[in-house]
Design a protein around this motif. Structure first.
Motif, short mmCIF file in Angstrom:
data_model
loop_
_atom_site.label_atom_id
_atom_site.label_comp_id
_atom_site.label_asym_id
_atom_site.label_seq_id
_atom_site.Cartn_x
_atom_site.Cartn_y
_atom_site.Cartn_z
N LYS A 297 -18.47 63.07 74.26
CA LYS A 297 -19.81 62.74 74.78
C LYS A 297 -20.58 61.79 73.86
O LYS A 297 -21.75 61.54 74.08
N LEU A 298 -19.89 61.26 72.87
CA LEU A 298 -20.54 60.39 71.90
C LEU A 298 -20.82 59.03 72.51
O LEU A 298 -19.93 58.39 73.08
N LEU A 299 -22.05 58.59 72.40
CA LEU A 299 -22.42 57.25 72.82
C LEU A 299 -22.38 56.37 71.58
O LEU A 299 -23.21 56.52 70.68
N THR A 300 -21.42 55.48 71.52
CA THR A 300 -21.29 54.63 70.35
C THR A 300 -21.13 53.17 70.77
O THR A 300 -20.50 52.89 71.79
N SER A 301 -21.72 52.29 70.01
CA SER A 301 -21.60 50.87 70.30
C SER A 301 -20.60 50.19 69.38
O SER A 301 -20.41 48.98 69.45
N PHE A 302 -19.95 50.96 68.50
CA PHE A 302 -18.96 50.38 67.61
C PHE A 302 -17.71 50.01 68.39
O PHE A 302 -17.18 50.82 69.14
N VAL A 303 -17.24 48.79 68.21
CA VAL A 303 -16.04 48.32 68.88
C VAL A 303 -15.09 47.79 67.81
O VAL A 303 -15.49 47.01 66.94
N PHE A 304 -13.85 48.22 67.88
CA PHE A 304 -12.84 47.79 66.92
C PHE A 304 -12.46 46.34 67.18
O PHE A 304 -12.30 45.92 68.31
N SER A 305 -12.33 45.59 66.10
CA SER A 305 -11.74 44.25 66.19
C SER A 305 -10.90 44.05 64.95
O SER A 305 -11.25 44.55 63.88
N PRO A 306 -9.79 43.33 65.06
CA PRO A 306 -8.89 43.17 63.92
C PRO A 306 -9.56 42.62 62.66
O PRO A 306 -9.17 42.96 61.57
#
Length: 193
Positions: A179-188
């Motif tokens: 249920k975590l709302l996170t805006s972190f997005v993985f990028s290399p």
């Protein structure tokens, strides 16, 4: 010479500064900006935090901040001992929802680097434990978030019985990973330097 080790999640770095000791005690250079930028992460620290946890079994976390106040943390234990943990909360990361941890004590001098995109927490293993950490952004109550410390989906191997954990009300009611709302997005490019 300072040693470093990348943990199971390569972005989490365990740092062991060299200690020069004799019968008086020891001397240790625990942070040098240029060395850190070259070997760990090219970041600037803007604030130092310190906490005292009176009781053994005190758990603080799992915490993180959202943009524009995302924080990387360099954590070390001044007195006592902690089990320090980071959980990957970057969407699309090959290690999303996984954790890495290390024991930090006043005696071993170990530090843990936790970049932005991770939830962080620690459990005290001794009473009267003091933890200090550098952060890459100042604290912002408006951007302060958390993740449930005992989420079975993450399954952190905390070295304590659940009934013996000392928690704040805030940390008891954090959301689980699902249920975590996170805006972190993985990028290399976020990976190790």
């Amino acid at each position: 010479m300072t040693q470093l080790e990348r943990l199971a999640i390569a972005d989490i770095v365990k740092i062991v500064p060299t200690r020069h000791g004799d019968d008086r005690g020891y001397f240790s250079e625990i942070f040098r900006d240029a060395w850190f930028r070259e070997h760990v992460a090219d970041v600037a620290f803007v604030q130092d935090n310190q906490s005292l946890s009176v009781e053994k079994g005190t758990l603080r976390g799992l915490h993180f901040q959202t943009a524009p106040f995302t924080q990387g943390k360099l954590v070390h234990c001044i007195r006592g001992a902690i089990f320090d943990v980071a959980v990957d909360i970057r969407k699309g990361s090959p290690t999303f929802g996984q954790w890495a941890g290390a024991e930090l004590t006043g005696g071993n001098g170990v530090q843990l680097w936790i970049p932005a995109g991770f939830a962080h927490g620690f459990l005290t293993l001794d009473p009267a434990t003091i933890v200090q950490y550098k952060v890459t952004a100042p604290y912002s109550a408006q951007h302060d978030r958390g993740l449930l410390w005992n989420d079975p989906e993450i399954n952190i191997a905390w070295p304590v019985e659940e009934g013996n954990v000392v928690l704040s009300q805030k940390d008891r009611t954090q959301p689980p990973l699902a249920k975590l709302l996170t805006s972190f997005v993985f990028s290399p490019h976020m990976e190790r330097t």
